[in-house]
Design a protein around this motif. Structure first.
Motif, PDB file in Angstrom:
ATOM      1  N   HIS A  67       0.838  -1.198   0.000  1.00 54.40           N
ATOM      2  CA  HIS A  67       0.000   0.000   0.000  1.00 54.40           C
ATOM      3  C   HIS A  67       0.870   1.244   0.000  1.00 54.40           C
ATOM      4  N   ALA A  68       0.350   2.264  -0.640  1.00 54.11           N
ATOM      5  CA  ALA A  68       1.066   3.534  -0.709  1.00 54.11           C
ATOM      6  C   ALA A  68       1.075   4.209   0.660  1.00 54.11           C
ATOM      7  N   SER A  69       2.165   4.889   0.941  1.00 55.34           N
ATOM      8  CA  SER A  69       2.236   5.666   2.181  1.00 55.34           C
ATOM      9  C   SER A  69       1.763   7.090   1.885  1.00 55.34           C
ATOM     10  N   ALA A  70       1.974   7.977   2.833  1.00 56.18           N
ATOM     11  CA  ALA A  70       1.543   9.366   2.650  1.00 56.18           C
ATOM     12  C   ALA A  70       2.425  10.111   1.657  1.00 56.18           C
ATOM     13  N   SER A  71       3.655   9.643   1.481  1.00 55.00           N
ATOM     14  CA  SER A  71       4.601  10.341   0.607  1.00 55.00           C
ATOM     15  C   SER A  71       5.029   9.440  -0.555  1.00 55.00           C
ATOM     16  N   LEU A  72       4.858   9.946  -1.760  1.00 57.93           N
ATOM     17  CA  LEU A  72       5.290   9.185  -2.936  1.00 57.93           C
ATOM     18  C   LEU A  72       6.806   9.024  -2.958  1.00 57.93           C
ATOM     19  N   TRP A  73       7.542  10.023  -2.428  1.00 53.06           N
ATOM     20  CA  TRP A  73       9.006   9.936  -2.401  1.00 53.06           C
ATOM     21  C   TRP A  73       9.486   8.816  -1.488  1.00 53.06           C
ATOM     22  N   LEU A  74       8.819   8.632  -0.353  1.00 52.87           N
ATOM     23  CA  LEU A  74       9.165   7.512   0.526  1.00 52.87           C
ATOM     24  C   LEU A  74       8.849   6.175  -0.146  1.00 52.87           C
ATOM     25  N   ASP A  75       7.756   6.146  -0.895  1.00 52.73           N
ATOM     26  CA  ASP A  75       7.412   4.929  -1.635  1.00 52.73           C
ATOM     27  C   ASP A  75       8.464   4.618  -2.702  1.00 52.73           C
ATOM     28  N   ILE A  76       8.885   5.658  -3.412  1.00 51.68           N
ATOM     29  CA  ILE A  76       9.910   5.464  -4.447  1.00 51.68           C
ATOM     30  C   ILE A  76      11.199   4.966  -3.810  1.00 51.68           C
ATOM     31  N   ARG A  77      11.565   5.530  -2.673  1.00 47.71           N
ATOM     32  CA  ARG A  77      12.781   5.078  -1.980  1.00 47.71           C
ATOM     33  C   ARG A  77      12.683   3.611  -1.582  1.00 47.71           C
ATOM     34  N   GLU A  78      11.558   3.212  -1.044  1.00 47.51           N
ATOM     35  CA  GLU A  78      11.361   1.820  -0.625  1.00 47.51           C
ATOM     36  C   GLU A  78      11.363   0.878  -1.834  1.00 47.51           C
ATOM     37  N   ILE A  79      10.709   1.280  -2.888  1.00 50.63           N
ATOM     38  CA  ILE A  79      10.660   0.451  -4.103  1.00 50.63           C
ATOM     39  C   ILE A  79      12.047   0.362  -4.724  1.00 50.63           C
ATOM     40  N   LEU A  80      12.773   1.476  -4.754  1.00 48.32           N
ATOM     41  CA  LEU A  80      14.133   1.463  -5.296  1.00 48.32           C
ATOM     42  C   LEU A  80      15.036   0.553  -4.473  1.00 48.32           C
ATOM     43  N   LYS A  81      14.863   0.567  -3.161  1.00 40.83           N
ATOM     44  CA  LYS A  81      15.652  -0.322  -2.302  1.00 40.83           C
ATOM     45  C   LYS A  81      15.426  -1.778  -2.691  1.00 40.83           C
ATOM     46  N   TRP A  82      14.173  -2.186  -2.837  1.00 42.15           N
ATOM     47  CA  TRP A  82      13.882  -3.576  -3.181  1.00 42.15           C
ATOM     48  C   TRP A  82      14.312  -3.905  -4.609  1.00 42.15           C
ATOM     49  N   ALA A  83      14.188  -2.943  -5.512  1.00 38.04           N
ATOM     50  CA  ALA A  83      14.636  -3.169  -6.891  1.00 38.04           C
ATOM     51  C   ALA A  83      16.146  -3.377  -6.933  1.00 38.04           C
ATOM     52  N   LEU A  84      16.896  -2.595  -6.164  1.00 40.34           N
ATOM     53  CA  LEU A  84      18.355  -2.748  -6.138  1.00 40.34           C
ATOM     54  C   LEU A  84      18.769  -4.052  -5.461  1.00 40.34           C
TER      55      LEU A  84
END
Length: 122
Positions: A67-84
């Protein structure tokens, strides 16, 4: 919410494409060198491409927050972490596969080959 889903697909896809851009030519050269007749090289290049494309995306889809959090930037950071993490995992798999093939395809040392040919035990 739809931006979150798009980010969950785009971030790992961009990571995968960057990896493919960096590794496509060296992987092609390695597969050509390891395939004796060269006929199997296209298969292995495509298999590596699928591995490079699928692993980061699969890692994000399985392990990133659903689920999305309140901040899209935090979501992008989390997704980038898992992608890396997926990129590193796929690179480890590729390195292991290529390393094993290189190690097994090396010719024996000259002295060992002569002793084997003469029937002399080592």
């Amino acid at each position: 919410m739809s931006g979150f889903i798009i980010v969950m697909i785009l971030v790992p896809a961009l990571c995968s494409l960057l990896c493919w851009f960096l590794l496509a030519d060296p992987l092609r050269q390695v597969t050509l060198a390891l395939c004796e007749s060269g006929e199997g090289a296209p298969f292995w290049s495509r298999a590596f491409l699928l591995l490079i494309l699928a692993t980061p995306l699969l890692t994000v889809l399985l392990l990133a927050p659903e689920h999305a959090s309140a901040s899209l930037w935090l979501d992008i950071r989390e997704i980038l972490k898992w992608a890396l993490i997926g990129v590193v995992a796929q690179l480890l798999v590729l390195v292991r596969l290529v390393w094993r093939q290189v190690a097994f395809s090396r010719p024996k040392a000259a002295g060992t080959a002569i002793a084997d040919h003469a029937g002399v035990p080592q």
